[in-house]
Motif scaffolding. Structure first.
Motif, PDB file in Angstrom:
ATOM      1  N   GLU A 190      -5.638   4.182  -8.170  1.00 16.34           N
ATOM      2  CA  GLU A 190      -4.245   4.299  -7.615  1.00 16.34           C
ATOM      3  C   GLU A 190      -3.294   4.688  -8.614  1.00 16.34           C
ATOM      4  OE1 GLU A 190      -4.140   0.433 -10.064  1.00 16.34           O
ATOM      5  OE2 GLU A 190      -5.576   1.735  -8.962  1.00 16.34           O
ATOM      6  N   HIS A 215       5.566   3.209  -3.729  1.00 12.53           N
ATOM      7  CA  HIS A 215       5.110   4.256  -4.501  1.00 12.53           C
ATOM      8  C   HIS A 215       6.132   3.858  -6.308  1.00 12.53           C
ATOM      9  CE1 HIS A 215       4.913   8.461  -6.127  1.00 12.53           C
ATOM     10  NE2 HIS A 215       4.118   7.818  -6.827  1.00 12.53           N
ATOM     11  N   GLN A 255       0.759  -1.085   0.021  1.00 14.88           N
ATOM     12  CA  GLN A 255       0.041  -0.061   0.016  1.00 14.88           C
ATOM     13  C   GLN A 255       1.014   1.204   0.085  1.00 14.88           C
ATOM     14  OE1 GLN A 255      -2.479  -0.857   3.503  1.00 14.88           O
ATOM     15  NE2 GLN A 255      -4.392  -0.708   2.157  1.00 14.88           N
ATOM     16  N   ARG A 289       1.036   2.468  -4.946  1.00 15.40           N
ATOM     17  CA  ARG A 289       0.721   3.586  -5.547  1.00 15.40           C
ATOM     18  C   ARG A 289       1.350   3.848  -6.708  1.00 15.40           C
ATOM     19  NH1 ARG A 289       2.055   8.093  -3.279  1.00 15.40           N
ATOM     20  NH2 ARG A 289       3.608   7.097  -1.827  1.00 15.40           N
TER      21      ARG A 289
END
Length: 436
Positions: A74, A9, A6, A32
């Motif tokens: 996302e 990135h 989660q 992300r």
């Protein structure tokens, strides 16, 4: 979905084939994702030459990036240009000075034109890498006929009706064949003071044959097919100068108002951002798992990377290869998030080479099977339609091609008369000559 994924990135620089494939295959990974591109659209480059030669409209081969990921909350899309990467801090900087942090960075920044140390040739002989390039070339090609229609000087008129393509790879072959069909078929009845069928189309290749990535018999077929379309093929003679008045090759000057550069490409400046090892074309010399040496969190793919196939050959800079690399990187990121950090060597599977020459003329090399002529042309067309994004675009392109195939007419014969800062010196010089 765990906390690690989660918070992880992934930043993808470049929304070409490799970049999009990476993002598509990360769906459900819980990361992300930020995609950054200098333009707001993904471009189907294999058909870019058809925009330049008035066969297709720009909207038929390009799609807004934001629209492609509208249902992926996302994924964040940013319009901007990366100018620097700081691997020690894991941040990259955009042209406006803003910084973006990343955990994993994917460099899919593509290629640019290469003029072999003569960048001053670009105005006179533009290449074909973007929609702007294509519409600029379309304007130049169509305006050549318009100016020839009102030109009274025979020598100047002949120069306006002379088109030179530099480089005998797939892009050069496709451009030469399509310009020949445009002049000899589409426009032949449209003018009163000139005969478009008298236009000269020259394809100049410094090497000994066209399509060097194809087997010799297919190269020979391509040359024969081009000559049957009225293209003058010049082999073994390098171009030594390009300017607004024409081109010099083999020690000879040829007056020509329209030059197209298809002789070479160089990678983006991604290697410079990282101070990474690169080959002469600027491609990053990546590890077997497509990571940048010393930086396992940074991947480079497509035209940005120098990648070797299992047999030691260079992986070609074509769309299928970039898509395979994108899928591989997505798999590696997922494996790492699952606690499997070991390297995953990339294995390229060559799907074949395709090139179209003209109406019902194409060559295909699948390795185990070689095709030429009408059957190859139909397979080439079906393959390209299949890889387009969206049913609307597939239908639109199919109908455009069917119309051209049936009538010989093209639907995008539009000349944009805008005056912008991107207008070339060559075009300005041409108009100055006309006023004198």
């Amino acid at each position: 979905m765990n906390e690690t994924s989660q918070n992880h990135h992934v930043v993808v620089v470049g929304a070409g084939f490799g970049g999009l494939e990476t993002i598509r295959n990360l769906k459900g990974a819980g990361t992300r994702i930020t995609v950054i591109d200098r333009r707001n659209h993904h471009l189907f480059q294999p058909l870019l030459y058809q925009v330049a030669t008035a066969s297709l409209a720009t909207s038929e081969i390009a799609w807004p990036i934001r629209h492609l990921f509208a249902n992926r909350p996302e994924v964040t899309t940013l319009l901007g240009e990366v100018v620097h990467v700081d691997p020690s801090r894991r941040v990259l900087r955009l042209e406006n000075g803003s910084e973006i942090a990343y955990d994993t960075l994917v460099l899919a920044t593509g290629a640019r034109h290469a003029y072999f140390g003569h960048d001053e040739w670009e105005d006179a002989a533009p290449g074909l890498k973007s929609l702007e390039d294509a519409t600029r070339l379309r304007r130049r090609i169509l305006m050549a006929f318009e100016r020839a229609e009102r030109e009274t000087d025979p020598q100047r008129r002949q120069a306006l009706l002379t088109f030179v393509i530099v480089g005998g790879g797939p892009t050069g072959v496709e451009m030469a064949g399509t310009i020949a069909e445009l002049a000899h078929v589409t426009l032949k009845r449209d003018y009163r003071n000139i005969d478009p069928t008298k236009a000269r189309i020259l394809l100049i290749e410094a090497g000994p044959r066209l399509l060097p990535a194809f087997p010799e018999d297919l190269s020979a077929y391509a040359e024969k097919a081009l000559r049957s379309l009225g293209v003058e093929v010049v082999l073994g003679e390098a171009v030594s100068a390009c300017d607004a008045d024409g081109v010099i090759y083999g020690g000879k000057r040829l007056a020509a108002a329209t030059l197209v550069w298809a002789a070479g490409v160089a990678a983006s400046r991604a290697a410079e951002w990282l101070d990474a090892p690169a080959d002469r074309a600027g491609r990053i010399l990546v590890e077997q798992d497509l990571t940048v040496p010393g930086h396992p969190e940074i991947f480079a793919i497509g035209d940005t990377a120098f990648v070797k196939a299992p047999d030691g050959s260079l992986v070609p800079g074509i769309a299928p290869a970039a898509k395979q690399q994108g899928r591989h990187i997505a798999g590696t990121i997922k494996a790492r998030l699952a606690g499997k950090p070991e390297a995953r060597p990339f294995r390229y599977k060559h799907a074949g080479n395709l090139a179209t020459i003209g109406k019902k003329l194409a060559v295909i090399d699948f390795g185990w099977l070689k095709l030429r002529g009408a059957l190859a042309w139909w397979i080439w067309g079906i393959a390209h339609i299949f890889f387009l994004i969206g049913v609307r675009n597939r239908l639109s392109v199919a109908l455009s091609w069917l119309w051209i195939h049936t009538t010989g007419q093209r639907s995008a014969l539009l000349i944009t008369q805008g005056r912008s800062h991107q207008e070339s010196r060559a075009e300005r010089a041409t108009r100055t000559d006309e006023r004198m």
